[in-house]
Design an enzyme around this catalytic site. Structure first.
Site, PDB file in Angstrom:
ATOM      1  N   ASP A  60      82.161 100.934  15.985  1.00 54.70           N
ATOM      2  CA  ASP A  60      82.631 100.046  14.916  1.00 54.70           C
ATOM      3  C   ASP A  60      84.138 100.239  14.750  1.00 54.70           C
ATOM      4  OD1 ASP A  60      83.230  98.712  12.569  1.00 54.70           O
ATOM      5  OD2 ASP A  60      81.623  99.635  11.386  1.00 54.70           O
ATOM      6  N   TYR A 162      89.056  86.155   5.500  1.00 61.61           N
ATOM      7  CA  TYR A 162      89.473  85.989   6.886  1.00 61.61           C
ATOM      8  C   TYR A 162      90.958  85.643   6.966  1.00 61.61           C
ATOM      9  CZ  TYR A 162      89.581  84.221  11.683  1.00 61.61           C
ATOM     10  OH  TYR A 162      89.888  84.006  13.008  1.00 61.61           O
ATOM     11  N   THR A 199      84.573  79.121  20.580  1.00 61.76           N
ATOM     12  CA  THR A 199      83.946  80.396  20.902  1.00 61.76           C
ATOM     13  C   THR A 199      82.672  80.533  20.069  1.00 61.76           C
ATOM     14  OG1 THR A 199      85.037  81.659  19.136  1.00 61.76           O
ATOM     15  CG2 THR A 199      86.250  81.392  21.224  1.00 61.76           C
ATOM     16  N   PRO A 200      81.844  81.561  20.343  1.00 60.37           N
ATOM     17  CA  PRO A 200      80.643  81.774  19.520  1.00 60.37           C
ATOM     18  C   PRO A 200      80.942  81.950  18.032  1.00 60.37           C
ATOM     19  CG  PRO A 200      80.469  83.014  21.553  1.00 60.37           C
ATOM     20  CD  PRO A 200      81.865  82.441  21.530  1.00 60.37           C
TER      21      PRO A 200
END
Length: 272
Positions: A60, A162, A199-200
């Site tokens: 992580d 974000y 993208t995913p």
């Protein structure tokens, strides 16, 4: 001889999307890559074809101690690295395994979800820089490539965490660049700002799968070049920043968004 011949690179968020494209292109350009991702199973599957040119580690990136342990392992094996690509990131709409979580607008974002996004995106970038600097200092010409976003340059009403995290990456990249220059380290640091790259990560934002084509067309309509970008569009920029071709560039940022920010007011949609 490739553009990255014999360079040793660390790439985080490597299992899919932009990260995978960077690893594949780095190998094609002659680099040896240490690929990092939380999703160990997917990571191992993606790079079998590269043999010993790619070494996989799973941890992580928001975990400071995990970075410290990783740094010790890499130092024992390689003594130095030449390139660090801090690419790992999440939007907050879904995690690395596709599990949906709550939206991140400024009014309703929870502390848990805010800190989760900040932990992966900016903490992961900061700890990567911190713990890889001793290895990068042992290179003759090293480069840090931090993956920010178009969202780090404008506000995003539905993705406050974000956008804030990507803005922080943009600024931290300049701080790292100046710090390395101040201390005479042979390390450059630059940021890349993708926008509308298919993208995913977009899965959660495009809605139901049966509506994806329609959603992609709607997004493309707002892009001056008329279409969404591909992961390789970003990977080629990562090759440039990682190579000696960019030896006089540090503290810079490159936007890869099909021209969106060149002419867009980025105005939010109004509620009905």
């Amino acid at each position: 001889m490739g553009r990255l011949a014999n360079k040793i690179a660390v790439v985080t968020g490597a299992a899919q999307g932009i990260g995978k494209a960077i690893v594949d292109l780095y190998v094609a350009e002659g680099a040896h890559v240490i690929a990092v991702d939380l999703n160990d199973e997917l990571l191992q599957q993606q790079f079998d074809e590269h043999g010993d040119r790619v070494i996989c580690y799973s941890f992580d990136v928001s975990d400071h101690d995990a970075w410290a342990q990783f740094s010790q392992s890499i130092q024992a094996e390689f003594e130095h690295i030449d390139i660090l690509v801090n690419n790992a990131g999440i939007t907050g709409f879904s995690d690395a395994f596709g599990e949906n979580i709550d939206p991140h607008d400024p009014e309703h974002v929870s502390p848990e979800n805010w800190h989760k996004v900040m932990g992966v995106n900016i903490d992961g970038t900061a700890w990567g820089c911190k713990h890889m600097l001793p290895l990068l200092k042992n290179s003759k010409a090293a480069s840090i490539v931090n993956m920010s976003s178009r969202s780090g340059m404008v506000g995003i009403p539905g993705a406050a965490a974000y956008a804030a995290s990507k803005a922080a990456i943009r600024n931290h990249s300049k701080t790292v660049a100046l710090y390395c220059a101040q201390h005479g380290y042979p390390i450059r640091c630059n940021s890349i700002h993708p926008g509308a790259i298919l993208t995913p990560m977009w899965e959660a934002m495009l809605g139901p799968k049966e509506q994806h084509d329609q959603a992609i067309s709607a997004v493309s309509a707002g892009i001056p070049l008329g279409h969404m970008g591909e992961p390789n569009d970003v990977a080629y920029a990562a090759v440039y920043f990682g190579s000696d071709e960019s030896k006089y560039i540090t503290g810079a940022e490159l936007t890869i968004d099909g021209g969106i920010l060149a002419g867009s007011a980025a105005s939010p949609k109004h509620d009905d």
